[in-house]
Design a protein around this motif. Structure first.
Motif, PDB file in Angstrom:
ATOM      1  N   GLY A   1      19.539  46.349  54.651  1.00  0.00           N
ATOM      2  CA  GLY A   1      19.457  46.947  55.967  1.00  0.00           C
ATOM      3  C   GLY A   1      19.618  48.455  56.010  1.00  0.00           C
ATOM      4  O   GLY A   1      19.807  49.017  57.085  1.00  0.00           O
TER       5      GLY A   1
ATOM      6  N   THR B   1      18.459  52.317  56.029  1.00  0.00           N
ATOM      7  CA  THR B   1      17.292  53.140  56.342  1.00  0.00           C
ATOM      8  C   THR B   1      17.477  54.555  55.807  1.00  0.00           C
ATOM      9  O   THR B   1      16.537  55.338  55.804  1.00  0.00           O
ATOM     10  N   LEU B   2      18.690  54.876  55.361  1.00  0.00           N
ATOM     11  CA  LEU B   2      19.000  56.201  54.848  1.00  0.00           C
ATOM     12  C   LEU B   2      20.001  56.079  53.711  1.00  0.00           C
ATOM     13  O   LEU B   2      21.006  55.363  53.839  1.00  0.00           O
TER      14      LEU B   2
ATOM     15  N   LEU C   1      15.331  50.587  50.302  1.00  0.00           N
ATOM     16  CA  LEU C   1      14.840  51.196  51.532  1.00  0.00           C
ATOM     17  C   LEU C   1      13.517  50.581  51.973  1.00  0.00           C
ATOM     18  O   LEU C   1      12.650  50.301  51.151  1.00  0.00           O
ATOM     19  N   PRO C   2      13.340  50.416  53.279  1.00  0.00           N
ATOM     20  CA  PRO C   2      12.041  49.960  53.778  1.00  0.00           C
ATOM     21  C   PRO C   2      11.061  51.133  53.785  1.00  0.00           C
ATOM     22  O   PRO C   2      11.471  52.298  53.688  1.00  0.00           O
TER      23      PRO C   2
ATOM     24  N   GLY D   1      11.945  54.665  55.084  1.00  0.00           N
ATOM     25  CA  GLY D   1      13.356  54.963  54.836  1.00  0.00           C
ATOM     26  C   GLY D   1      13.485  56.240  54.027  1.00  0.00           C
ATOM     27  O   GLY D   1      12.559  56.639  53.317  1.00  0.00           O
ATOM     28  N   LYS D   2      14.633  56.904  54.152  1.00  0.00           N
ATOM     29  CA  LYS D   2      14.787  58.208  53.497  1.00  0.00           C
ATOM     30  C   LYS D   2      15.935  58.238  52.506  1.00  0.00           C
ATOM     31  O   LYS D   2      16.975  57.614  52.704  1.00  0.00           O
TER      32      LYS D   2
ATOM     33  N   ARG E   1      10.369  56.927  51.563  1.00  0.00           N
ATOM     34  CA  ARG E   1       9.722  55.810  50.844  1.00  0.00           C
ATOM     35  C   ARG E   1       8.401  55.500  51.516  1.00  0.00           C
ATOM     36  O   ARG E   1       8.313  55.371  52.723  1.00  0.00           O
TER      37      ARG E   1
END
Length: 132
Positions: free
Chosen positions: A35, A37-38, A64-65, A68-69, A131
């Motif tokens: 879950g 994102t960063l 990361l999805p 995401g960073k 990503r």
């Protein structure tokens, strides 16, 4: 956040937003988390060799999805070392292995990221990698 120092985790929790999670661990053997994102890493990369960095890139790519960073702030050459006056003394080889920002960006791109460099000082910078 992930850190191998309980003291640093305590300090990080003090000013962090409520939706941040803090986990004891070592990025050389990244924890299994979901879950995110960063992911941020500050002043840790110069303690890692090339293969350890690749472990982190693979973990971030899996974790990361898309979109995401990964935000990296560290000591690395953000300009060619031979083009900077007064750089001696900034990067002590006893403290770690210093990488070039361009090498890091290339490796990130090879692991499915688009990276952007912000130069703060000839040997300090931020890399933000999204990503793909």
């Amino acid at each position: 956040g992930v850190d191998c120092s309980a003291r640093m985790l305590d300090r990080a929790r003090l000013g962090a937003p409520k939706n941040c999670e803090w986990v004891w661990g070592d990025l050389r053997q990244p924890p299994k988390v979901e879950g995110l994102t960063l992911i941020t890493a500050n002043y840790v990369l110069h303690h890692m060799d090339r293969e350890e960095l690749r472990t982190i890139w693979r973990w971030a790519q899996r974790t990361l999805p898309p979109g995401g960073k990964l935000v990296l702030g560290d000591l690395f050459y953000s300009v060619p070392p031979d083009q900077v006056e007064g750089i001696d003394g900034w990067l002590d080889p006893a403290l770690g292995e210093y990488h070039s920002a361009w090498e890091l960006m290339k490796e990130l791109e090879e692991h499915g990221f688009q990276a952007v460099l912000k130069v703060l000082h000839p040997v300090i910078g931020n890399l933000t990698a999204m990503r793909l």
